[in-house]
Design a protein around this motif. Structure first.
Motif, short mmCIF file in Angstrom:
data_model
loop_
_atom_site.label_atom_id
_atom_site.label_comp_id
_atom_site.label_asym_id
_atom_site.label_seq_id
_atom_site.Cartn_x
_atom_site.Cartn_y
_atom_site.Cartn_z
N PRO A 2 -15.90 -26.88 -71.82
CA PRO A 2 -16.34 -25.62 -71.22
C PRO A 2 -15.15 -24.74 -70.84
CG PRO A 2 -16.49 -27.40 -69.63
CD PRO A 2 -16.13 -28.03 -70.94
N GLU A 3 -15.37 -23.45 -70.76
CA GLU A 3 -14.32 -22.55 -70.31
C GLU A 3 -13.96 -22.87 -68.86
OE1 GLU A 3 -15.25 -18.46 -70.84
OE2 GLU A 3 -15.76 -18.68 -72.98
N GLY A 4 -12.69 -22.71 -68.55
CA GLY A 4 -12.23 -23.00 -67.19
C GLY A 4 -12.08 -24.47 -66.90
N LEU A 5 -11.82 -25.27 -67.96
CA LEU A 5 -11.74 -26.71 -67.79
C LEU A 5 -10.70 -27.12 -66.76
CD1 LEU A 5 -12.65 -29.52 -68.85
CD2 LEU A 5 -10.81 -29.37 -70.54
N GLU A 6 -9.53 -26.50 -66.83
CA GLU A 6 -8.46 -26.88 -65.90
C GLU A 6 -8.82 -26.55 -64.46
OE1 GLU A 6 -5.95 -28.72 -66.61
OE2 GLU A 6 -6.70 -28.77 -68.67
N GLU A 7 -9.56 -25.46 -64.26
CA GLU A 7 -9.98 -25.12 -62.90
C GLU A 7 -10.97 -26.12 -62.36
OE1 GLU A 7 -10.40 -23.01 -59.30
OE2 GLU A 7 -8.85 -23.08 -60.85
#
Length: 267
Positions: free
Chosen positions: A256-261
């Motif tokens: 998903p987008e924003g995985l690191e967050e």
């Protein structure tokens, strides 16, 4: 023994000698092999379900006693029920008979992301229907082309189709029907009508020969499975299924987008 698809237009031999196969390894080794294939099938099914873009349809046809139920249990039993559906086709209901013969079948086709197994299928309408003369010949004979068109439609819409005829010899069938009478755990499966069907052995052989000859196509092939020995039968089917899934090459969706967050929030 490795199963080969029936060549389109070819009439495979369906004598009793074809129903048996030499088991080259011991039972324990074959079971271990089936378990290993099953692990790979489970991995591929998980990816297929996660991807949700294609489906696999398995069609099982056989004479009584050839082992459709046990094949489903032993070959597909380890799969996640969320992504696997089994449909058994019985005598059509009054409502189903008011529709075309493929109506009830189309509703049971596995949705994308799913493996579907048909225990009997639309082929009953060119087997039982033919042998018992339930409709005129011009009706059931037209169904071969109708079935091919139907399966072509499915393959054009992301459904891979594998069809297996579990081929049992007449003597082996007799032994298995006797087992149903002698084993209290199997007596419920015995149906006196099976003996009447057995009397029509040659008629069914002709009907199956035509099915295999006229409806095995490159996109929806038939496989004749020697079914007198249960372990080799299961191993051969499992191998074909896994090879098909590997050709389908299902892929897990990307992250998903924003995985690191998300990782930071969960640290």
């Amino acid at each position: 023994m490795k199963l080969q698809p029936v060549k389109p237009g070819a009439a495979p031999a369906l004598g009793d000698e074809v129903a048996d196969v030499t088991q080259e390894a011991g039972d324990a080794e074959v079971r271990k092999h089936i378990a290993k294939i099953g692990e790979r099938m489970d991995e591929l099914q998980t990816a297929l379900y996660a991807e949700g873009k294609q489906a696999l349809l398995i069609v099982l046809q056989a004479r009584d006693g050839a082992g459709k139920d046990s094949t489903i249990r032993r070959v597909f039993g380890r799969l996640n029920p969320v992504g696997c559906m089994v449909t058994s086709f019985k005598v059509p209901t009054a409502l189903e008979l008011r529709h075309d013969f493929l109506w009830r079948v189309h509703q049971a086709v596995p949705p994308k992301g799913t493996i579907g197994v048909f225990n009997r299928s639309h082929y009953e309408d060119v087997l039982v229907v033919r042998v018992h003369q339930l409709v005129p010949e011009k009706v059931w004979r037209a169904r071969y082309d109708q079935i091919n068109a139907f399966e072509h439609l499915l393959t054009q819409n992301g459904v891979t189709i594998l069809k297996f005829f579990l081929h049992i010899s007449k003597d082996e069938q007799k032994e298995r029907l006797r087992e149903r009478l002698d084993d209290p755990a199997k007596q419920w499966k015995f149906n006196a009508a099976d003996l009447g069907e057995r009397d029509k052995w040659d008629e069914y052989t002709h009907a199956y020969t035509d099915v295999l000859r006229l409806t095995s196509t490159p996109e929806a092939p038939w496989y004749v499975v020697p079914a007198d020995k249960k372990l080799p039968r299961d191993a051969m089917i499992a191998e074909v299924v896994v090879e098909a899934l590997e050709r389908m090459d299902p892929r897990f969706p990307g992250p998903p987008e924003g995985l690191e967050e998300f990782r930071r929030l969960l640290s």
